[in-house]
Write an enzyme that holds these catalytic residues in place. Structure first.
Site, PDB file in Angstrom:
ATOM      1  N   LYS A  89     -39.132  14.442 109.981  1.00 52.95           N
ATOM      2  CA  LYS A  89     -37.997  15.293 110.344  1.00 52.95           C
ATOM      3  C   LYS A  89     -37.705  16.178 109.143  1.00 52.95           C
ATOM      4  O   LYS A  89     -37.682  15.707 108.010  1.00 52.95           O
ATOM      5  CB  LYS A  89     -36.808  14.416 110.734  1.00 52.95           C
ATOM      6  CG  LYS A  89     -37.116  13.729 112.065  1.00 52.95           C
ATOM      7  CD  LYS A  89     -35.927  13.550 112.934  1.00 52.95           C
ATOM      8  CE  LYS A  89     -36.347  13.050 114.303  1.00 52.95           C
ATOM      9  NZ  LYS A  89     -35.391  12.049 114.816  1.00 52.95           N
ATOM     10  N   TYR A  96     -49.847  10.087 116.644  1.00 55.90           N
ATOM     11  CA  TYR A  96     -49.655  11.129 115.624  1.00 55.90           C
ATOM     12  C   TYR A  96     -48.509  10.753 114.706  1.00 55.90           C
ATOM     13  O   TYR A  96     -47.571  10.080 115.116  1.00 55.90           O
ATOM     14  CB  TYR A  96     -49.406  12.508 116.254  1.00 55.90           C
ATOM     15  CG  TYR A  96     -48.282  12.585 117.279  1.00 55.90           C
ATOM     16  CD1 TYR A  96     -48.478  12.185 118.592  1.00 55.90           C
ATOM     17  CD2 TYR A  96     -47.027  13.101 116.929  1.00 55.90           C
ATOM     18  CE1 TYR A  96     -47.469  12.284 119.532  1.00 55.90           C
ATOM     19  CE2 TYR A  96     -46.010  13.214 117.865  1.00 55.90           C
ATOM     20  CZ  TYR A  96     -46.240  12.790 119.164  1.00 55.90           C
ATOM     21  OH  TYR A  96     -45.239  12.893 120.101  1.00 55.90           O
ATOM     22  N   PRO A  97     -48.610  11.177 113.441  1.00 53.05           N
ATOM     23  CA  PRO A  97     -47.513  10.947 112.509  1.00 53.05           C
ATOM     24  C   PRO A  97     -46.570  12.142 112.501  1.00 53.05           C
ATOM     25  O   PRO A  97     -46.984  13.256 112.854  1.00 53.05           O
ATOM     26  CB  PRO A  97     -48.231  10.829 111.163  1.00 53.05           C
ATOM     27  CG  PRO A  97     -49.424  11.715 111.287  1.00 53.05           C
ATOM     28  CD  PRO A  97     -49.816  11.713 112.753  1.00 53.05           C
ATOM     29  N   SER A 106     -36.803  17.890 118.264  1.00 52.56           N
ATOM     30  CA  SER A 106     -38.207  18.223 117.982  1.00 52.56           C
ATOM     31  C   SER A 106     -38.365  19.704 117.630  1.00 52.56           C
ATOM     32  O   SER A 106     -39.093  20.060 116.703  1.00 52.56           O
ATOM     33  CB  SER A 106     -39.102  17.890 119.185  1.00 52.56           C
ATOM     34  OG  SER A 106     -39.097  16.501 119.423  1.00 52.56           O
ATOM     35  N   ARG A 112     -39.256  -5.491 122.058  1.00 53.83           N
ATOM     36  CA  ARG A 112     -39.687  -4.140 121.657  1.00 53.83           C
ATOM     37  C   ARG A 112     -40.062  -4.084 120.182  1.00 53.83           C
ATOM     38  O   ARG A 112     -40.847  -3.225 119.769  1.00 53.83           O
ATOM     39  CB  ARG A 112     -38.580  -3.124 121.948  1.00 53.83           C
ATOM     40  CG  ARG A 112     -38.405  -2.893 123.452  1.00 53.83           C
ATOM     41  CD  ARG A 112     -37.419  -1.796 123.745  1.00 53.83           C
ATOM     42  NE  ARG A 112     -37.852  -0.528 123.156  1.00 53.83           N
ATOM     43  CZ  ARG A 112     -37.093   0.565 123.127  1.00 53.83           C
ATOM     44  NH1 ARG A 112     -35.887   0.534 123.634  1.00 53.83           N
ATOM     45  NH2 ARG A 112     -37.546   1.682 122.590  1.00 53.83           N
ATOM     46  N   GLN A 149     -43.926   4.171 124.693  1.00 54.56           N
ATOM     47  CA  GLN A 149     -43.996   4.656 123.318  1.00 54.56           C
ATOM     48  C   GLN A 149     -43.635   3.543 122.354  1.00 54.56           C
ATOM     49  O   GLN A 149     -42.789   2.712 122.648  1.00 54.56           O
ATOM     50  CB  GLN A 149     -43.115   5.886 123.153  1.00 54.56           C
ATOM     51  CG  GLN A 149     -41.855   5.748 122.334  1.00 54.56           C
ATOM     52  CD  GLN A 149     -40.714   5.108 123.097  1.00 54.56           C
ATOM     53  OE1 GLN A 149     -40.891   4.407 124.086  1.00 54.56           O
ATOM     54  NE2 GLN A 149     -39.523   5.312 122.600  1.00 54.56           N
ATOM     55  N   HIS A 156     -32.810  13.521 123.286  1.00 56.65           N
ATOM     56  CA  HIS A 156     -34.197  13.072 123.106  1.00 56.65           C
ATOM     57  C   HIS A 156     -34.492  11.857 123.988  1.00 56.65           C
ATOM     58  O   HIS A 156     -35.496  11.804 124.688  1.00 56.65           O
ATOM     59  CB  HIS A 156     -34.431  12.725 121.629  1.00 56.65           C
ATOM     60  CG  HIS A 156     -35.703  11.994 121.360  1.00 56.65           C
ATOM     61  ND1 HIS A 156     -36.907  12.628 121.205  1.00 56.65           N
ATOM     62  CD2 HIS A 156     -35.980  10.661 121.245  1.00 56.65           C
ATOM     63  CE1 HIS A 156     -37.860  11.741 121.000  1.00 56.65           C
ATOM     64  NE2 HIS A 156     -37.325  10.529 121.016  1.00 56.65           N
TER      65      HIS A 156
HETATM   66  O1  76R Z   1     -35.266   3.445 121.573  1.00 51.47           O
HETATM   67  C1  76R Z   1     -34.710   3.897 122.578  1.00 51.47           C
HETATM   68  O2  76R Z   1     -35.123   3.774 123.746  1.00 51.47           O
HETATM   69  C2  76R Z   1     -33.464   4.669 122.368  1.00 51.47           C
HETATM   70  C3  76R Z   1     -33.714   6.093 122.452  1.00 51.47           C
HETATM   71  C4  76R Z   1     -34.751   6.584 121.459  1.00 51.47           C
HETATM   72  C5  76R Z   1     -34.679   6.621 120.058  1.00 51.47           C
HETATM   73  C6  76R Z   1     -33.578   6.138 119.149  1.00 51.47           C
HETATM   74  C7  76R Z   1     -36.025   7.146 121.850  1.00 51.47           C
HETATM   75  C8  76R Z   1     -36.469   7.234 123.146  1.00 51.47           C
HETATM   76  N1  76R Z   1     -36.655   7.577 120.708  1.00 51.47           N
HETATM   77  C9  76R Z   1     -35.892   7.254 119.611  1.00 51.47           C
HETATM   78  C10 76R Z   1     -36.207   7.487 118.273  1.00 51.47           C
HETATM   79 MN1  76R Z   1     -38.374   8.686 120.657  1.00 51.47          MN
HETATM   80  N2  76R Z   1     -40.120   9.687 120.604  1.00 51.47           N
HETATM   81  C11 76R Z   1     -40.588  10.411 119.531  1.00 51.47           C
HETATM   82  C12 76R Z   1     -41.690  11.202 119.968  1.00 51.47           C
HETATM   83  O3  76R Z   1     -43.422  14.671 119.939  1.00 51.47           O
HETATM   84  C13 76R Z   1     -42.212  14.679 119.642  1.00 51.47           C
HETATM   85  O4  76R Z   1     -41.505  15.703 119.805  1.00 51.47           O
HETATM   86  C14 76R Z   1     -41.560  13.469 119.060  1.00 51.47           C
HETATM   87  C15 76R Z   1     -42.423  12.194 119.122  1.00 51.47           C
HETATM   88  C16 76R Z   1     -41.926  10.907 121.306  1.00 51.47           C
HETATM   89  C17 76R Z   1     -42.998  11.477 122.197  1.00 51.47           C
HETATM   90  C18 76R Z   1     -40.907   9.953 121.696  1.00 51.47           C
HETATM   91  C19 76R Z   1     -40.794   9.406 122.970  1.00 51.47           C
HETATM   92  N3  76R Z   1     -38.200   8.867 118.624  1.00 51.47           N
HETATM   93  C20 76R Z   1     -37.281   8.243 117.841  1.00 51.47           C
HETATM   94  C21 76R Z   1     -37.567   8.546 116.455  1.00 51.47           C
HETATM   95  C22 76R Z   1     -36.796   8.043 115.241  1.00 51.47           C
HETATM   96  C23 76R Z   1     -35.727   9.046 114.995  1.00 51.47           C
HETATM   97  C24 76R Z   1     -34.826   8.760 113.820  1.00 51.47           C
HETATM   98  O5  76R Z   1     -34.559   7.590 113.513  1.00 51.47           O
HETATM   99  O6  76R Z   1     -34.368   9.761 113.217  1.00 51.47           O
HETATM  100  C25 76R Z   1     -38.674   9.385 116.454  1.00 51.47           C
HETATM  101  C26 76R Z   1     -39.372   9.974 115.245  1.00 51.47           C
HETATM  102  C27 76R Z   1     -39.046   9.574 117.821  1.00 51.47           C
HETATM  103  C28 76R Z   1     -40.080  10.388 118.236  1.00 51.47           C
HETATM  104  N4  76R Z   1     -38.564   8.388 122.687  1.00 51.47           N
HETATM  105  C29 76R Z   1     -37.715   7.697 123.521  1.00 51.47           C
HETATM  106  C30 76R Z   1     -39.712   8.683 123.412  1.00 51.47           C
HETATM  107  C31 76R Z   1     -39.572   8.133 124.741  1.00 51.47           C
HETATM  108  C32 76R Z   1     -40.649   8.217 125.833  1.00 51.47           C
HETATM  109  C33 76R Z   1     -38.336   7.520 124.810  1.00 51.47           C
HETATM  110  C34 76R Z   1     -37.701   6.802 125.997  1.00 51.47           C
HETATM  111  C35 76R Z   1     -37.898   5.333 125.799  1.00 51.47           C
HETATM  112  C36 76R Z   1     -37.359   4.527 126.957  1.00 51.47           C
HETATM  113  O7  76R Z   1     -36.184   4.705 127.285  1.00 51.47           O
HETATM  114  O8  76R Z   1     -38.145   3.738 127.499  1.00 51.47           O
END
Ligand code: 76R
Length: 248
Positions: free
Chosen positions: A148, A144-145, A222, A130, A184, A171
């Protein structure tokens, strides 16, 4: 105590958005255009060698709307590698017919909010895969960027680790319900570019981007803390469909 989430980093990422100067492209003669497309093909063919050598991954998508005409997304070991690629593209004859639209520099990131405590993550081949992913060949991309928030009442960076973990669990659960529909790649960009993360989504059904992003808007992390930049959406380009797009 420092409650920063521990992060793992993989390949550096460059999202390189360009627009096509159709006036110049149309003004060129057939030979010039054919040569330019050959150079573009050669440039894109090198990408499979890099993937075969496990030294990175690249892909291209046509962008819908006026923000850009296409994006080249590159993952590589170092910033120098990305810089070299960008410069190499700029030197091609094809680049003469493009203008720069937008770019984003970041690094593939996994955070430990949901990770197991005891294992060494770098010994886990799934985690390594990954961090250094071969970019999927899905039909659609969405980039998109985002940040938080750091407002007085809603400051993500002032929350305790426990509070953030709780929200990230929720989330992750929403995200997981899109398994098989949306892939993603989260790239971290604090100290690298203008926002804190880049979000790159891939799917064979562009509607799933809307469904996923909309559902997440209701999720606390979010809803309360997410701030978003411009969205770029588009469809996969290989050397053949790129050639089709440029055909007059
Ligand atoms: O990595 C992992 O699978 C563990 C769970 C996980 C983390 C730690 C996870 C799962 N994300 C993580 C971190 Mn996410 N993610 C986003 C967006 O549009 C929005 O509202 C937000 C944009 C999407 C669409 C998305 C999708 N994620 C993060 C972080 C870092 C946070 C931090 O460190 O503070 C961001 C900014 C972020 C944003 N996330 C998932 C997804 C999806 C689809 C998953 C499931 C992945 C899987 O299990 O296969």
């Amino acid at each position: 105590t420092n409650e920063a989430a521990a992060t793992l980093e993989g390949w550096y990422a460059l999202h390189d958005f360009r627009s096509i100067n159709w006036t110049a492209w149309k003004a060129a003669d057939d030979e010039e255009r054919a040569g330019a497309l050959d150079e573009l093909n050669d440039f894109m063919k090198e990408w499979s060698d890099v993937e075969a050598a496990a030294a990175g991954s690249s892909t291209a998508y046509a962008i819908v709307g006026q923000k850009a005409d296409f994006v080249m997304m590159h993952l590589r070991e170092t910033l120098e590698d990305l810089n070299k690629l960008e410069t190499e593209f700029n030197k091609t004859t094809f680049a003469k017919y493009t203008t720069k639209a937008y770019s984003y520099v970041s690094i593939v990131e996994l955070s430990n909010y949901l990770g197991g405590k005891d294992e060494d993550p770098m010994q886990n081949p799934q985690i390594v895969a990954r961090l250094k992913p071969i970019l999927p060949k899905n039909r659609y991309i969405c980039f998109y960027p985002m940040n938080k928030k750091r407002d007085l009442n809603d400051n993500w960076y002032m929350l305790s680790m426990e509070e953030r973990k709780g929200m990230m669990r929720s989330h992750g659960l929403i995200g997981r319900s899109y398994a098989g529909k949306v892939k993603q790649i989260i790239t971290g960009s604090v100290g690298l570019d203008d926002w804190e993360w880049g979000v790159t989504l891939f799917s064979d059904d562009a509607l799933q981007f809307k469904k996923l992003v909309y559902e997440m808007r209701f999720d606390e992390v979010s809803a309360r803390f997410g701030e978003f930049g411009s969205f770029y959406v588009g469809s996969l380009l290989d050397t053949e469909s790129f050639g089709d797009m440029m055909k007059l």
